[in-house]
Design a protein around this motif. Structure first.
Motif, mmCIF file in Angstrom:
data_model
loop_
_atom_site.group_PDB
_atom_site.id
_atom_site.type_symbol
_atom_site.label_atom_id
_atom_site.label_comp_id
_atom_site.label_asym_id
_atom_site.label_seq_id
_atom_site.Cartn_x
_atom_site.Cartn_y
_atom_site.Cartn_z
ATOM 1 N N ASP A 1 24.676 43.208 97.793
ATOM 2 C CA ASP A 1 23.369 42.585 97.381
ATOM 3 C C ASP A 1 23.565 41.544 96.492
ATOM 4 N N VAL B 1 24.760 59.652 85.787
ATOM 5 C CA VAL B 1 24.983 58.281 85.275
ATOM 6 C C VAL B 1 24.210 57.319 86.004
ATOM 7 N N ARG B 2 23.212 56.713 85.152
ATOM 8 C CA ARG B 2 22.233 55.580 85.428
ATOM 9 C C ARG B 2 22.004 54.832 84.456
ATOM 10 N N GLY B 3 21.348 53.364 84.942
ATOM 11 C CA GLY B 3 20.825 52.541 84.140
ATOM 12 C C GLY B 3 19.647 52.994 83.584
ATOM 13 N N HIS C 1 17.348 48.988 92.477
ATOM 14 C CA HIS C 1 17.765 48.435 91.144
ATOM 15 C C HIS C 1 17.970 46.917 91.260
ATOM 16 N N SER D 1 14.531 57.481 89.414
ATOM 17 C CA SER D 1 16.098 57.582 89.396
ATOM 18 C C SER D 1 16.615 58.959 88.610
ATOM 19 N N THR D 2 17.654 59.349 89.382
ATOM 20 C CA THR D 2 18.457 60.569 88.992
ATOM 21 C C THR D 2 19.642 60.555 88.456
ATOM 22 N N GLY D 3 20.222 59.434 88.774
ATOM 23 C CA GLY D 3 21.639 59.267 88.316
ATOM 24 C C GLY D 3 22.729 60.002 89.259
ATOM 25 N N LEU E 1 24.956 58.193 93.511
ATOM 26 C CA LEU E 1 26.327 57.856 93.715
ATOM 27 C C LEU E 1 27.261 59.002 93.646
ATOM 28 N N ASN F 1 19.676 51.994 96.393
ATOM 29 C CA ASN F 1 20.122 51.552 95.099
ATOM 30 C C ASN F 1 20.000 50.030 95.237
HETATM 31 N N1 LIG Z 1 23.130 47.807 94.055
HETATM 32 C C1 LIG Z 1 22.859 48.103 92.504
HETATM 33 N N2 LIG Z 1 22.379 46.949 91.778
HETATM 34 C C2 LIG Z 1 22.384 47.163 90.420
HETATM 35 N N3 LIG Z 1 22.652 48.318 89.863
HETATM 36 C C3 LIG Z 1 22.868 49.355 90.554
HETATM 37 C C4 LIG Z 1 23.131 49.130 92.007
HETATM 38 N N4 LIG Z 1 23.481 50.679 92.494
HETATM 39 C C5 LIG Z 1 23.633 51.400 91.331
HETATM 40 N N5 LIG Z 1 23.215 50.743 90.346
HETATM 41 C C6 LIG Z 1 23.190 51.400 89.124
HETATM 42 O O1 LIG Z 1 24.193 52.574 89.007
HETATM 43 C C7 LIG Z 1 23.080 53.756 88.627
HETATM 44 C C8 LIG Z 1 23.712 54.802 89.352
HETATM 45 O O2 LIG Z 1 23.052 55.112 90.556
HETATM 46 P P1 LIG Z 1 22.795 56.057 91.086
HETATM 47 O O3 LIG Z 1 23.884 57.166 91.145
HETATM 48 O O4 LIG Z 1 22.423 55.943 92.618
HETATM 49 O O5 LIG Z 1 21.622 56.860 90.228
HETATM 50 P P2 LIG Z 1 20.089 56.396 90.445
HETATM 51 O O6 LIG Z 1 20.063 55.454 91.593
HETATM 52 O O7 LIG Z 1 19.338 57.742 90.685
HETATM 53 O O8 LIG Z 1 19.790 55.787 89.158
HETATM 54 C C9 LIG Z 1 21.968 53.373 88.775
HETATM 55 O O9 LIG Z 1 20.890 53.864 87.702
HETATM 56 C C10 LIG Z 1 21.744 51.750 88.729
HETATM 57 O O10 LIG Z 1 21.895 51.302 87.436
#
Ligand SMILES: Nc1ncnc2c1ncn2[C@@H]1O[C@H](COP(=O)(O)OP(=O)(O)O)[C@@H](O)[C@H]1O
Ligand SMILES: [Mg+2]
Length: 492
Positions: free
Chosen positions: A414, A432-434, A389, A444-446, A449, A385
């Motif tokens: 970070d 849940v994802r951006g 991201h 990205s799968t959301g 986390l 991530n």
């Molecule tokens: N270190 C980070 N910096 C910025 N945004 C993050 C970070 N870690 C996670 N995110 C945000 O959280 C969302 C969810 O993360 P995650 O569950 O790992 O799904 P994915 O990585 O598959 O999108 C990401 O889509 C991103 O928008």
């Protein structure tokens, strides 16, 4: 405190005491009135006898005899002869004392001067002579009252002592009855409400069980003796038992259907792996050995490959989550967290050359009990991530602190743009994802986390996040002294 906020017990006791008090005071009051009436009648009777007797003795002998006709100490006898001025005596303990002129006037005004003049027959009147209160009556002396009028008065204090002598025990009994009623009410009501407390205890025990997840047993039931349908409390008790029975079966149905869905997801993900691998393989073969393909077709095949890749990671994540949900036991071994982080960071370094990587671990190895592969997945996801991201040039620091108080903290920090605010509340939720196009293109799968969260929870740890533009810190806390058989909490 307002009456309605009292406990039922206090309210019932207070009401009982009030009821008994009102009843006893009413009955006692009526009794006192009747007793007083009869005592006054008796007193007046004696007074009438005295005045008759003395009047006769006066008429025959012209003398007032002391110690006769119920003349007691304190009695006033005043004679108004027709031929002379009034004369009166008051009988003391031993002797008759002559009334002063003033006392005589008082007798006159108390007994009523009309009657004295006319010599009317006896009537009773109350009045004060000196400091004491008297009841008076009059009688004519001689045939037709020809000799004059006689007045006899007795102090009412005599009457009052008699009445008090009878009423004092009555009052004492009333007070005793009220106190006794209070004590008995407290005892009986306390006993009667005890089953209600037992029923309440069962209800609150059940309420404290974690009903929202997994295979829930509801062992608690209201005991047999508190479920008698002929009593009100028994009705509540058996209603609660029925409720618990249906909750229990609802929970079993829920558990069964959850299990079915989980198994279905796990099976489906597993089944999808093979065809996905084929699609990727054929796409790759076509791209490499497909001869002269137009640019459009090449582009499309590249898209097929990358989308197949994305779907593969989605399916892998789904399978992992489904397994995490279904598995009760984790494979537990000693895991060297320091080594694990070294591997994760060097992999990340290889994959993300345009980011700056830093690792900060203690000198001593940090050992936790757990599933090595799944713990690795946790930090791989967090580090991925921080790579995926954030823009190029972002600095990512992975820290491991010295274990303290049975816990160890691992941080992934970070200095990227931070997590979008609208994501934060359900960040660890599934899918849940951006929604940035970059995130989409990087597969990205959301689910990353939510896998982190599920694995950390299965290890009895916690994961938290603090994020603002410029700093994002994920903190994983794991117990260092992991119990031998780490049970995975039941999934939601
Ligand atoms: N270190 C980070 N910096 C910025 N945004 C993050 C970070 N870690 C996670 N995110 C945000 O959280 C969302 C969810 O993360 P995650 O569950 O790992 O799904 P994915 O990585 O598959 O999108 C990401 O889509 C991103 O928008
Ligand atoms: Mg991710």
């Amino acid at each position: 405190m307002h009456f309605s906020s009292w406990t039922l017990r206090s309210r019932l006791i207070a009401l009982t005491v009030l009821l008994v008090a009102v009843t006893s005071v009413f009955v006692g009051g009526v009794m006192a009135f009747v007793i007083k009436q009869s005592f006054v009648a008796n007193f007046d009777n004696q007074l009438a006898n005295s005045v008759q007797g003395i009047s006769r003795s006066l008429a025959s002998s012209g003398q007032i005899a002391s110690g006769q006709y119920g003349v007691e100490p304190g009695t006033i006898v005043a004679y108004y002869p027709t031929y002379a001025t009034a004369a009166g005596v008051q009988f003391g303990t031993n002797d008759a004392v002559q009334l002063t002129q003033r006392q005589l006037q008082n007798v006159e005004s108390s007994a009523g001067s009309d009657r004295l003049r006319t010599g009317a027959p006896a009537a009773f009147a109350t009045g004060d002579v000196g400091p004491r209160e008297y009841r008076f009556t009059t009688a004519p002396v001689g045939p037709g009252g020809s000799n004059g009028v006689l007045v006899v008065g007795k102090p009412t204090s005599l009457l009052n002592t008699e009445i008090a002598g009878v009423l004092a025990p009555v009052a004492a009994v009333v007070i005793l009855a009220i106190v006794l009623a209070g004590l008995l009410a407290a005892l009986i009501i306390g006993r009667a409400l005890r089953p209600l407390r037992r029923v309440a205890a069962v209800a609150s025990n059940v309420a404290s069980l974690p009903l929202e997840r997994g295979d829930v047993e509801l062992p608690e039931r209201v005991p047999e003796e508190d479920t008698n349908p002929h009593t009100e409390v028994g009705q509540v008790g058996s209603a609660l038992n029925n409720l618990l029975d249906s909750v229990q079966s609802a929970l079993e149905v829920r558990q069964a259907s959850e299990e079915k869905v989980r198994n279905f997801v796990a099976d489906a993900s597993h089944e999808l792996r093979t065809p996905l691998a084929s699609i990727r393989g054929y796409a790759e073969i076509t791209r490499r050995f497909g001869g002269d393909l137009s640019e459009d077709v090449q582009h499309n095949i590249g898209r097929i490959e990358s989308e197949a890749q994305r779907m593969t990671s989605l399916v892998e994540d789904l399978l992992l989550l489904a397994r995490l949900d279904a598995e009760r036991e984790l494979a537990t071994t000693d895991v060297d967290l320091s080594r694990l982080l070294v591997d994760v960071v060097s992999d990340a370094n290889a994959a993300g050359r345009d980011h700056e990587w830093e690792l900060d671990i203690p000198d001593e190895p940090v050992i936790v009990r757990g599933d090595a592969a799944k713990l690795q997945q946790v930090f791989t996801n967090l580090v991925a991530n921080a790579r995926v991201h954030t823009p190029a040039g972002t600095r990512v620091v992975v820290e491991l602190a010295e274990p303290r108080d049975g816990h160890v903290l691992a941080r992934v920090r970070d200095d990227g743009p931070g997590i979008p605010e609208k994501l934060r509340p359900q960040l660890f939720g599934r899918f849940v994802r951006g929604d940035s196009s970059r995130a989409r293109s990087t597969g990205s799968t959301g689910l990353g986390l939510s896998i982190v969260n599920a694995v950390v929870e299965a290890h009895h740890g916690t994961v938290s996040v603090a994020s603002e533009p410029g700093t994002t810190i994920f903190t994983v806390q794991l117990p260092v002294q992991q119990p031998a058989e780490a049970k995975q909490p039941q999934p939601a």
